[in-house]
Design a protein around this motif. Sequence first.
Motif, short mmCIF file in Angstrom:
data_model
loop_
_atom_site.label_atom_id
_atom_site.label_comp_id
_atom_site.label_asym_id
_atom_site.label_seq_id
_atom_site.Cartn_x
_atom_site.Cartn_y
_atom_site.Cartn_z
N ILE A 151 62.53 30.22 54.75
CA ILE A 151 62.44 28.99 53.96
C ILE A 151 61.41 28.04 54.57
CG2 ILE A 151 63.75 26.96 53.23
CD1 ILE A 151 66.23 28.78 53.09
N SER A 152 61.40 27.94 55.90
CA SER A 152 60.43 27.06 56.58
C SER A 152 59.01 27.55 56.34
CB SER A 152 60.74 27.02 58.06
OG SER A 152 59.79 26.25 58.76
N GLN A 153 58.80 28.85 56.31
CA GLN A 153 57.45 29.37 56.07
C GLN A 153 56.96 29.01 54.66
OE1 GLN A 153 57.84 33.56 56.84
NE2 GLN A 153 57.66 33.32 59.08
N TYR A 154 57.85 29.11 53.65
CA TYR A 154 57.44 28.73 52.29
C TYR A 154 57.09 27.24 52.19
CZ TYR A 154 58.83 33.28 50.49
OH TYR A 154 58.92 34.63 50.22
N GLN A 155 57.85 26.42 52.86
CA GLN A 155 57.56 24.96 52.83
C GLN A 155 56.24 24.64 53.55
OE1 GLN A 155 61.11 23.27 54.51
NE2 GLN A 155 62.28 23.37 52.60
N THR A 156 56.02 25.36 54.66
CA THR A 156 54.76 25.14 55.40
C THR A 156 53.56 25.59 54.57
OG1 THR A 156 55.91 25.45 57.50
CG2 THR A 156 53.50 25.68 57.50
N ALA A 157 53.70 26.69 53.84
CA ALA A 157 52.61 27.17 52.99
C ALA A 157 52.31 26.16 51.89
CB ALA A 157 52.99 28.53 52.41
N GLU A 158 53.35 25.52 51.38
CA GLU A 158 53.14 24.50 50.35
C GLU A 158 52.32 23.33 50.92
OE1 GLU A 158 55.75 21.78 47.22
OE2 GLU A 158 56.67 22.58 49.04
N GLN A 159 52.68 22.87 52.09
CA GLN A 159 51.98 21.74 52.69
C GLN A 159 50.52 22.11 53.02
OE1 GLN A 159 54.36 20.67 56.08
NE2 GLN A 159 56.03 19.81 54.83
N THR A 160 50.34 23.38 53.48
CA THR A 160 48.98 23.82 53.80
C THR A 160 48.11 23.87 52.55
OG1 THR A 160 49.83 25.12 55.65
CG2 THR A 160 47.63 25.68 54.81
N ALA A 161 48.68 24.32 51.44
CA ALA A 161 47.93 24.37 50.19
C ALA A 161 47.54 22.98 49.71
CB ALA A 161 48.76 25.10 49.12
N ASN A 162 48.43 22.04 49.87
CA ASN A 162 48.11 20.64 49.48
C ASN A 162 46.98 20.09 50.35
OD1 ASN A 162 50.06 20.61 47.44
ND2 ASN A 162 51.67 19.88 48.83
N ALA A 163 47.00 20.44 51.64
CA ALA A 163 45.92 19.98 52.52
C ALA A 163 44.58 20.58 52.12
CB ALA A 163 46.25 20.32 53.97
N ARG A 164 44.61 21.86 51.69
CA ARG A 164 43.36 22.50 51.26
C ARG A 164 42.83 21.85 49.98
NH1 ARG A 164 45.20 28.78 52.44
NH2 ARG A 164 44.89 28.67 54.71
N ILE A 165 43.73 21.36 49.13
CA ILE A 165 43.29 20.63 47.94
C ILE A 165 42.56 19.35 48.35
CG2 ILE A 165 44.09 19.30 45.96
CD1 ILE A 165 46.25 21.35 45.53
N ALA A 166 43.15 18.62 49.31
CA ALA A 166 42.51 17.39 49.76
C ALA A 166 41.14 17.66 50.37
CB ALA A 166 43.42 16.68 50.76
N SER A 167 41.04 18.76 51.13
CA SER A 167 39.75 19.12 51.73
C SER A 167 38.74 19.49 50.67
CB SER A 167 39.95 20.29 52.70
OG SER A 167 38.70 20.69 53.24
N ALA A 168 39.15 20.22 49.65
CA ALA A 168 38.23 20.60 48.58
C ALA A 168 37.77 19.38 47.79
CB ALA A 168 38.90 21.62 47.67
N ARG A 169 38.68 18.46 47.57
CA ARG A 169 38.30 17.23 46.86
C ARG A 169 37.29 16.42 47.68
NH1 ARG A 169 44.36 15.44 44.69
NH2 ARG A 169 44.39 16.89 42.91
N ALA A 170 37.48 16.38 48.99
CA ALA A 170 36.51 15.67 49.85
C ALA A 170 35.14 16.33 49.78
CB ALA A 170 37.02 15.63 51.28
N ALA A 171 35.11 17.65 49.72
CA ALA A 171 33.83 18.36 49.61
C ALA A 171 33.15 18.04 48.29
CB ALA A 171 34.06 19.86 49.76
N VAL A 172 33.94 17.95 47.22
CA VAL A 172 33.35 17.59 45.92
C VAL A 172 32.78 16.17 45.99
CG1 VAL A 172 33.89 17.12 43.51
CG2 VAL A 172 34.80 19.16 44.62
N ALA A 173 33.52 15.23 46.59
CA ALA A 173 33.04 13.85 46.70
C ALA A 173 31.75 13.78 47.52
CB ALA A 173 34.12 12.97 47.32
N SER A 174 31.68 14.61 48.57
CA SER A 174 30.47 14.63 49.41
C SER A 174 29.26 15.12 48.61
CB SER A 174 30.69 15.52 50.62
OG SER A 174 29.51 15.63 51.40
N GLN A 175 29.45 16.13 47.80
CA GLN A 175 28.34 16.63 46.99
C GLN A 175 27.96 15.64 45.90
OE1 GLN A 175 26.57 19.17 47.89
NE2 GLN A 175 27.98 19.61 49.59
#
Length: 398
Positions: A151-175
């Motif tokens: 259960i902890s692994q599934y929750q951690t994967a969810e948080q990691t995916a949300n962080a990758r969204i934020a990183s991708a959005r920052a890359a779009v803003a930079s471009q």
Amino acid sequence: MNPIKLKPIAAVLAVILLSGAGFALYTPASRAADGKKAEAAKPALTVTTALPVASRLPIKLAANGNVAAWQEASVGSEANGLRLTEVRVNVGDSVKAGQVLAVFSADSVNADLAQARAALQEAEANAAEAAANAARARTLQSTGALSAQQISQYQTAEQTANARIASARAAVASQQLRLKHTQVLAPDSGVISARSATVGAVVGAGTELFRMIRQGRLEWRAEVTAADLRQLRIGTSAVVKAANGTEATGKVRMVAPTVDPQTRYALVYVDLPASATSAANAPFKAGMFASGQFELGASDAITVPQQAIVVRDGFSYVFRLNADQHVSQLKVKPGRRLADRIEVLDGIGPDTRVVVNGAGFLNDGDLVHHVAETAPAPAPVPAQAKAQAAARGAPAAR
């Protein structure tokens, strides 16, 4: 007695008798004739005179300096390694804040932006899957079908995916920011004073492309000695003369807080009016040398006509008319000048009658003939002009 020795004695007696006869001939009538000759002496010149006049003269402080931009803005490139495809302004152009000055090629930036947006979509898809797995794990937590570690692994994967969204959005803003930097914008309104941008050039970030005079404002930086600096205040008026003789009135914006230790001069910053600086054919340009005068008020003074001052051997003199119609040369100290009158600081009083016309041809002690200065005849009115023309037999002007 020897006759030869008597000859010198006879000659001496003859000289004495002739002298006595001469004195006897100089009678009172002869003395009267000489007096009439003295009275009939001709004056050296015919002159006019005037009394000093009490006037109120302006107090001015002369200075020199350079005309410079109030503030200069350096407009550079924020894009790195892009090719310049268009330059829209040139030296002397007036621009407004936010106006596009130059454009860089955006092909590579658009490609990077598309890649960043695709990465964002991938991150969002992975985040949706991770969120669904975490939600199912939480529903099975009470049943014991999944261990706490899973259960902890599934929750951690969810948080990691949300962080990758934020990183991708920052890359779009930079471009997107890189794409915005492909257009060079004016940071303020003003006039382009220098240009180094060239179409086709590939420039690095921070390279200066243009230089502009902010708001088109120019100022006169007058050099004033430390002794005169205390007379100036913020807001003092100054009349500045350009190289072509055009004059403009400005105001003191700031007085420098320090004095140059080498020249012992301080700078006084005078704002010049926009009417004398903003037009294409304006008389004042940045870098120009200009002279001017600060207006410090007015004071009472005694003035005489300019013709009354005679300069000889480096000194100034006037000629006073005495009661016996002779003139006396007086040394004076001239001061300020206003139109055709000069201030006299020392040497004469307010009741000293001085020679005006003809003063330059006189010497101390000369006898003169004093005449009153005649005023110019007034111009005839139109009716009088017609009558005079009729009397001459000429047609009257209409």
